[in-house]
Design a protein around this motif. Sequence first.
Motif, PDB file in Angstrom:
ATOM      1  N   GLN A 141     -29.441 -13.780 -47.292  1.00 39.38           N
ATOM      2  CA  GLN A 141     -29.250 -12.339 -47.030  1.00 39.38           C
ATOM      3  C   GLN A 141     -30.237 -11.798 -46.084  1.00 39.38           C
ATOM      4  N   THR A 142     -30.086 -10.703 -45.729  1.00 44.97           N
ATOM      5  CA  THR A 142     -31.240  -9.966 -44.701  1.00 44.97           C
ATOM      6  C   THR A 142     -32.463  -9.743 -45.364  1.00 44.97           C
ATOM      7  N   LYS A 143     -32.392  -9.533 -46.921  1.00 46.25           N
ATOM      8  CA  LYS A 143     -33.695  -9.244 -47.421  1.00 46.25           C
ATOM      9  C   LYS A 143     -34.744 -10.428 -47.256  1.00 46.25           C
ATOM     10  N   GLU A 144     -34.088 -11.478 -47.364  1.00 44.76           N
ATOM     11  CA  GLU A 144     -34.901 -12.747 -47.072  1.00 44.76           C
ATOM     12  C   GLU A 144     -35.559 -12.743 -45.779  1.00 44.76           C
ATOM     13  N   TYR A 145     -34.820 -12.353 -44.901  1.00 43.64           N
ATOM     14  CA  TYR A 145     -35.222 -12.000 -43.540  1.00 43.64           C
ATOM     15  C   TYR A 145     -36.466 -11.103 -43.444  1.00 43.64           C
ATOM     16  N   ALA A 146     -36.317 -10.178 -44.233  1.00 47.88           N
ATOM     17  CA  ALA A 146     -37.446  -9.147 -44.210  1.00 47.88           C
ATOM     18  C   ALA A 146     -38.848  -9.748 -44.956  1.00 47.88           C
ATOM     19  N   ASN A 147     -38.737 -10.784 -45.551  1.00 46.84           N
ATOM     20  CA  ASN A 147     -40.106 -11.253 -46.329  1.00 46.84           C
ATOM     21  C   ASN A 147     -40.696 -11.962 -45.290  1.00 46.84           C
ATOM     22  N   GLU A 202     -39.748 -16.956 -41.255  1.00 50.34           N
ATOM     23  CA  GLU A 202     -39.785 -18.155 -40.213  1.00 50.34           C
ATOM     24  C   GLU A 202     -39.013 -19.241 -40.597  1.00 50.34           C
ATOM     25  N   PHE A 203     -39.024 -19.569 -41.957  1.00 43.23           N
ATOM     26  CA  PHE A 203     -38.108 -20.825 -42.485  1.00 43.23           C
ATOM     27  C   PHE A 203     -36.795 -20.497 -42.029  1.00 43.23           C
ATOM     28  N   LEU A 204     -36.351 -19.218 -42.379  1.00 46.01           N
ATOM     29  CA  LEU A 204     -34.832 -18.711 -42.355  1.00 46.01           C
ATOM     30  C   LEU A 204     -34.405 -19.103 -40.948  1.00 46.01           C
ATOM     31  N   LEU A 205     -35.283 -18.541 -40.286  1.00 43.44           N
ATOM     32  CA  LEU A 205     -34.785 -18.619 -38.642  1.00 43.44           C
ATOM     33  C   LEU A 205     -34.966 -20.212 -38.037  1.00 43.44           C
ATOM     34  N   THR A 253     -31.294 -22.497 -36.627  1.00 44.76           N
ATOM     35  CA  THR A 253     -31.510 -22.495 -35.229  1.00 44.76           C
ATOM     36  C   THR A 253     -30.666 -24.082 -34.963  1.00 44.76           C
ATOM     37  N   ARG A 254     -29.683 -24.020 -33.877  1.00 45.00           N
ATOM     38  CA  ARG A 254     -28.913 -24.902 -33.504  1.00 45.00           C
ATOM     39  C   ARG A 254     -29.154 -25.438 -32.187  1.00 45.00           C
ATOM     40  N   ARG A 255     -28.526 -24.466 -31.063  1.00 45.60           N
ATOM     41  CA  ARG A 255     -28.734 -25.112 -29.638  1.00 45.60           C
ATOM     42  C   ARG A 255     -29.663 -24.452 -28.904  1.00 45.60           C
ATOM     43  N   ALA A 256     -30.618 -25.118 -27.974  1.00 48.98           N
ATOM     44  CA  ALA A 256     -31.522 -24.540 -27.389  1.00 48.98           C
ATOM     45  C   ALA A 256     -30.689 -23.719 -26.194  1.00 48.98           C
ATOM     46  N   GLY A 257     -31.453 -22.577 -25.873  1.00 48.53           N
ATOM     47  CA  GLY A 257     -30.853 -21.452 -25.013  1.00 48.53           C
ATOM     48  C   GLY A 257     -30.565 -20.054 -25.753  1.00 48.53           C
ATOM     49  N   VAL A 258     -30.410 -20.399 -27.150  1.00 49.32           N
ATOM     50  CA  VAL A 258     -29.866 -19.231 -27.950  1.00 49.32           C
ATOM     51  C   VAL A 258     -31.251 -18.826 -28.894  1.00 49.32           C
ATOM     52  N   SER A 259     -31.584 -17.677 -28.999  1.00 52.48           N
ATOM     53  CA  SER A 259     -32.508 -17.242 -29.791  1.00 52.48           C
ATOM     54  C   SER A 259     -32.402 -17.708 -31.325  1.00 52.48           C
ATOM     55  N   PRO A 260     -33.443 -17.844 -31.983  1.00 52.38           N
ATOM     56  CA  PRO A 260     -33.270 -18.185 -33.435  1.00 52.38           C
ATOM     57  C   PRO A 260     -32.717 -17.043 -34.376  1.00 52.38           C
ATOM     58  N   LEU A 261     -33.104 -15.470 -33.783  1.00 50.52           N
ATOM     59  CA  LEU A 261     -32.631 -14.409 -34.232  1.00 50.52           C
ATOM     60  C   LEU A 261     -31.026 -14.385 -34.087  1.00 50.52           C
ATOM     61  N   ASP A 262     -30.664 -14.572 -32.790  1.00 51.85           N
ATOM     62  CA  ASP A 262     -29.198 -14.521 -32.478  1.00 51.85           C
ATOM     63  C   ASP A 262     -28.410 -15.822 -33.437  1.00 51.85           C
ATOM     64  N   HIS A 263     -29.015 -16.833 -33.398  1.00 52.49           N
ATOM     65  CA  HIS A 263     -28.220 -17.968 -34.417  1.00 52.49           C
ATOM     66  C   HIS A 263     -28.027 -17.096 -35.828  1.00 52.49           C
TER      67      HIS A 263
END
Length: 476
Positions: free
Chosen positions: A390-396, A401-404, A408-418
């Motif tokens: 969840q997003t609290k892990e994103y805030a740590n 960085e690992f979470l993003l 991430t899957r496809r080139a051309g889409v930012s890790p955050l948007d994924h």
Amino acid sequence: MRTSAEYFERLAKMRPNIYLEGEKIGRDHPTILKGGKTLAKTFDLVNDPKYERVLTATSHYNGEKINRFNHLHQNAEDLLLKQEMNRVLSSLVGGCIQRCMGIDALNALSVTTKNADMKYGTNYHERFNKFMQYFQAEDLVGCAAQTDSKGDRRLRPSQQPDPDAYLHVVERREDGVVVRGAKLHNTAAQYADEIIAFPTRAIGKDEPDYAIAFAIPADTEGIYLLTRVAAPPERIPELHVPYSDFIDTESFTVFDNVFVPNERIFINGETEFGSETALLFALFHRHGYCGCKPGLGDMLTGLAALVADYNGVEKVGHVKDKLADIMSVGELVYAAGIAASVKSMQSPAGTYIPNIMYANVGRRHAGVNIYHEMNIIADLAGGIPITLPQTKEYANPEISEFLLKYNTRRAGVSPLDHYKAMMFASDVMASEMTGLITLAGVHGGGSPQMEDIAILASGNIEEKKNIAKHLAGIEY
């Protein structure tokens, strides 16, 4: 027409009678205010040129401009616009707009009060029209309270060991009646101005106390709103998204010896018209569902396409087949609603009634396909919606960085948007909202079994058998 600020101001003045997580709360409680934000859309968008056409109507009482959620359908175009309004608003909030049940109930009562007067010489329709003009002038929100607790399903209302298993009259006075019982599954009762109660099933001629229909302020003494909330998981502020703004509240609405004055009673003992009200509400609401379900379908289709795109598989043949499949469900439901509008009929009250067959076919098609639609998204998204941190892990900062990186899957889409896309998939597929979407998708407005009954009752099977007999050379 009210603003959303005026709507919330009125709610804040109502008597506290909501019970949430074991406590009695007022309508200024943060959860109730958040629930009201969904309904606030129906007030805030009426003057927006993009939505004004579908969100407003002309009152047939005085020619004034009113909110369409307070309108009685005067022609087929009104039914079409109501359906379009439901679709537009449902797609904006990603689910139920929560205001249609009240006006569906009022449209039903507009018909049955006139029919009762024509048979019995009562004055229910006059009472109803006075209430309806007040409802429109104040731009109120109504909650439909139909489904009783029902007790032993093998027994009729009057045969139940506990007579309160169905809402009923326990005392008759010169100035009104006292009722007791409960209505379940009442969406938005906690932030509605009025509760509109009416029977849930056919009422026997020997059960007049169960044939009661009325409108009452939602904070009336003796009413208890026992509440359950469905909401997406909380997010950290920097990852707050529009979908997180909207929650759903449901109520077990208890009527514990509630007095209802005569001027608020619209059916009172006329058993056949209590039954007729139950059937007509279901019909109006199923037609409305032919608008809101495609709105939800637009969101589900978009989510399916988004996760397929971000996974890099949107152009794969079987994926395109799945996207066409999920899109077809919503559009067929919408088409059935259009047919129900075009093939509508005018009642003696002047209110237009949707076609029974098409409204029920549309609602049935929606109900039997909701898990199929969710299965398509589950197939395209994979398992990550149920395991994504969840997003609290994103805030740590130690682990974000690992979470993003590993989401991430496809080139051309930012890790955050994924991450955002899969968090939204998690909200829809793996949260409290999932249960709401799926179970309400099956049962809201009537389970598919109820649509089956209505379809078979109006489908004239014998006529179709005669077609087959004729073509087979069988005399009939």
